[in-house]
Design a protein around this motif. Structure first.
Motif, PDB file in Angstrom:
ATOM      1  N   ALA A  72       0.815  -1.218   0.000  1.00 17.14           N
ATOM      2  CA  ALA A  72       0.000   0.000   0.000  1.00 17.14           C
ATOM      3  C   ALA A  72       0.847   1.267   0.000  1.00 17.14           C
ATOM      4  N   MET A  73       1.950   1.253   0.735  1.00 17.01           N
ATOM      5  CA  MET A  73       2.793   2.446   0.789  1.00 17.01           C
ATOM      6  C   MET A  73       3.675   2.563  -0.450  1.00 17.01           C
ATOM      7  N   VAL A  74       4.104   1.433  -0.991  1.00 16.28           N
ATOM      8  CA  VAL A  74       4.992   1.451  -2.156  1.00 16.28           C
ATOM      9  C   VAL A  74       4.219   1.783  -3.428  1.00 16.28           C
ATOM     10  N   PHE A  75       3.024   1.199  -3.562  1.00 16.40           N
ATOM     11  CA  PHE A  75       2.198   1.398  -4.750  1.00 16.40           C
ATOM     12  C   PHE A  75       0.833   1.946  -4.322  1.00 16.40           C
ATOM     13  N   PRO A  76       0.757   3.214  -3.946  1.00 17.04           N
ATOM     14  CA  PRO A  76      -0.473   3.749  -3.353  1.00 17.04           C
ATOM     15  C   PRO A  76      -1.684   3.709  -4.284  1.00 17.04           C
ATOM     16  N   ARG A  77      -1.467   3.679  -5.591  1.00 19.61           N
ATOM     17  CA  ARG A  77      -2.594   3.602  -6.531  1.00 19.61           C
ATOM     18  C   ARG A  77      -2.902   2.173  -6.953  1.00 19.61           C
ATOM     19  N   GLY A  78      -2.253   1.233  -6.301  1.00 22.45           N
ATOM     20  CA  GLY A  78      -2.506  -0.173  -6.586  1.00 22.45           C
ATOM     21  C   GLY A  78      -1.390  -0.805  -7.392  1.00 22.45           C
ATOM     22  N   GLU A  79      -1.170  -2.088  -7.153  1.00 22.09           N
ATOM     23  CA  GLU A  79      -0.071  -2.807  -7.800  1.00 22.09           C
ATOM     24  C   GLU A  79      -0.212  -2.796  -9.320  1.00 22.09           C
ATOM     25  N   ALA A  80      -1.388  -3.145  -9.815  1.00 26.55           N
ATOM     26  CA  ALA A  80      -1.577  -3.255 -11.260  1.00 26.55           C
ATOM     27  C   ALA A  80      -1.350  -1.918 -11.960  1.00 26.55           C
ATOM     28  N   VAL A  81      -1.817  -0.843 -11.353  1.00 22.22           N
ATOM     29  CA  VAL A  81      -1.657   0.487 -11.957  1.00 22.22           C
ATOM     30  C   VAL A  81      -0.180   0.842 -12.076  1.00 22.22           C
ATOM     31  N   HIS A  82       0.567   0.636 -11.011  1.00 16.77           N
ATOM     32  CA  HIS A  82       1.997   0.962 -11.043  1.00 16.77           C
ATOM     33  C   HIS A  82       2.759   0.028 -11.985  1.00 16.77           C
ATOM     34  N   PHE A  83       2.388  -1.250 -12.005  1.00 18.52           N
ATOM     35  CA  PHE A  83       3.040  -2.186 -12.921  1.00 18.52           C
ATOM     36  C   PHE A  83       2.803  -1.760 -14.370  1.00 18.52           C
ATOM     37  N   ARG A  84       1.569  -1.382 -14.678  1.00 20.81           N
ATOM     38  CA  ARG A  84       1.244  -0.946 -16.042  1.00 20.81           C
ATOM     39  C   ARG A  84       2.082   0.264 -16.434  1.00 20.81           C
ATOM     40  N   GLU A  85       2.169   1.233 -15.556  1.00 24.37           N
ATOM     41  CA  GLU A  85       2.946   2.435 -15.858  1.00 24.37           C
ATOM     42  C   GLU A  85       4.415   2.098 -16.090  1.00 24.37           C
ATOM     43  N   HIS A  86       4.940   1.192 -15.284  1.00 22.41           N
ATOM     44  CA  HIS A  86       6.345   0.810 -15.436  1.00 22.41           C
ATOM     45  C   HIS A  86       6.569   0.086 -16.763  1.00 22.41           C
ATOM     46  N   ALA A  87       5.651  -0.796 -17.129  1.00 22.92           N
ATOM     47  CA  ALA A  87       5.783  -1.520 -18.393  1.00 22.92           C
ATOM     48  C   ALA A  87       5.700  -0.572 -19.586  1.00 22.92           C
ATOM     49  N   ILE A  88       4.805   0.398 -19.514  1.00 21.17           N
ATOM     50  CA  ILE A  88       4.697   1.388 -20.594  1.00 21.17           C
ATOM     51  C   ILE A  88       5.998   2.178 -20.711  1.00 21.17           C
ATOM     52  N   ALA A  89       6.574   2.556 -19.570  1.00 21.33           N
ATOM     53  CA  ALA A  89       7.846   3.278 -19.582  1.00 21.33           C
ATOM     54  C   ALA A  89       8.962   2.445 -20.203  1.00 21.33           C
ATOM     55  N   LEU A  90       8.810   1.122 -20.152  1.00 26.34           N
ATOM     56  CA  LEU A  90       9.809   0.216 -20.725  1.00 26.34           C
ATOM     57  C   LEU A  90       9.481  -0.186 -22.160  1.00 26.34           C
ATOM     58  N   GLY A  91       8.475   0.459 -22.745  1.00 24.76           N
ATOM     59  CA  GLY A  91       8.232   0.278 -24.165  1.00 24.76           C
ATOM     60  C   GLY A  91       7.050  -0.572 -24.557  1.00 24.76           C
ATOM     61  N   VAL A  92       6.256  -1.042 -23.601  1.00 29.30           N
ATOM     62  CA  VAL A  92       5.067  -1.828 -23.954  1.00 29.30           C
ATOM     63  C   VAL A  92       3.948  -0.860 -24.347  1.00 29.30           C
ATOM     64  N   PRO A  93       3.349  -1.020 -25.516  1.00 30.28           N
ATOM     65  CA  PRO A  93       2.270  -0.104 -25.919  1.00 30.28           C
ATOM     66  C   PRO A  93       1.096  -0.153 -24.938  1.00 30.28           C
ATOM     67  N   ALA A  94       0.609   1.009 -24.567  1.00 29.95           N
ATOM     68  CA  ALA A  94      -0.469   1.079 -23.578  1.00 29.95           C
ATOM     69  C   ALA A  94      -1.691   0.291 -24.013  1.00 29.95           C
ATOM     70  N   GLU A  95      -1.962   0.282 -25.319  1.00 28.71           N
ATOM     71  CA  GLU A  95      -3.180  -0.369 -25.799  1.00 28.71           C
ATOM     72  C   GLU A  95      -3.118  -1.894 -25.717  1.00 28.71           C
ATOM     73  N   THR A  96      -1.941  -2.439 -25.461  1.00 30.08           N
ATOM     74  CA  THR A  96      -1.826  -3.898 -25.343  1.00 30.08           C
ATOM     75  C   THR A  96      -1.979  -4.377 -23.898  1.00 30.08           C
ATOM     76  N   ILE A  97      -2.117  -3.435 -22.959  1.00 29.03           N
ATOM     77  CA  ILE A  97      -2.173  -3.789 -21.539  1.00 29.03           C
ATOM     78  C   ILE A  97      -3.587  -3.610 -21.006  1.00 29.03           C
ATOM     79  N   LEU A  98      -4.109  -4.660 -20.393  1.00 28.49           N
ATOM     80  CA  LEU A  98      -5.383  -4.597 -19.692  1.00 28.49           C
ATOM     81  C   LEU A  98      -5.119  -4.509 -18.193  1.00 28.49           C
ATOM     82  N   LEU A  99      -6.043  -3.882 -17.487  1.00 31.92           N
ATOM     83  CA  LEU A  99      -5.844  -3.600 -16.068  1.00 31.92           C
ATOM     84  C   LEU A  99      -6.924  -4.271 -15.233  1.00 31.92           C
TER      85      LEU A  99
END
Length: 222
Positions: A72-99
């Motif tokens: 909760a303190m590390v990923f305050p907006r939720g694990e999946a949300v932070h994981f998605r953002e990190h993957a997008i930053a690493l080059g995964v197209p946003a439209e290929t990721i479901l949440l």
């Protein structure tokens, strides 16, 4: 001095490494319909998911996970949300990721991710579970119980035990988690939460030994 303040002994390290190796399925990876990245405290799951996407193993990636007391303190907006953002930053197209932002345990990771996929018209027959290294076996056993008509493969960041300990920075916590996950591998089939997995005698002996000396903070009441 409590075990929280003690260095892990050489014997305890060897026992924990034995359990670490058991938890990993060592599946040979091949292209699948979908991958599910299981939320946790470990952002390496998102990074490895991105790497596997870039290698062409799957066209669609689901990140699943809300929060737990350890995230909760590390990923305050939720694990999946932070994981998605990190993957997008690493080059995964946003439209290929479901949440899937609500799951609070592994069973919900599977069932709620399945609902998200179904809602978008995706009905996979092959699926890759991407998790922490020591969560592979439990996630596999859970998924096979809850979604038996799908073929599952497992993957995790390719780290040696010593490297993972250093990356987390808390030896006691990691060993507690290894022991806790093994308890769930053993006990959850009895509760109908997972398929049964054979536990070798040496792994079970290591598990019991670590419990006796206090690696118990992640155990569930039995």
């Amino acid at each position: 001095m409590s075990i929280d303040q003690q260095a892990i002994t050489e014997d305890q390290w060897r026992q924990a490494e034995l359990i670490w190796n058991y938890h990993q399925m060592r599946h040979e990876l091949r292209p699948v319909d979908v991958a599910i990245g299981l939320g946790s405290h470990d952002l390496g799951v998102a990074a490895h998911s991105a790497a596997l996407y870039r290698s062409g193993l799957f066209p669609t990636l689901v990140f699943t996970g809300g929060n737990s007391p350890t995230t909760a303190m590390v990923f305050p907006r939720g694990e999946a949300v932070h994981f998605r953002e990190h993957a997008i930053a690493l080059g995964v197209p946003a439209e290929t990721i479901l949440l899937e932002p609500d799951a609070t345990n592994t069973g919900q990771n599977i069932t709620l991710a399945r609902e998200v996929l179904s809602a978008t018209g995706i009905h996979p027959t092959t699926l890759l579970l991407i998790s922490k290294p020591y969560m592979e076996r439990r996630s596999f056993a859970t998924a096979r119980k809850l979604w038996p008509d799908v073929e599952f493969l497992c993957a995790s960041e390719p780290l040696e035990f010593d490297d993972y300990l250093k990356s987390i920075g808390d030896e006691k916590l990691v060993v507690d988690m290894l022991v806790g996950d093994l308890q769930r591998v053993i006990e959850y089939p009895k509760l109908g939460f997972a398929i049964e997995q054979e536990v070798p005698e040496d792994v079970h002996a290591a598990y019991e030994s670590l419990i006796r000396v206090g690696f118990t903070s992640r155990l569930i009441a039995s």
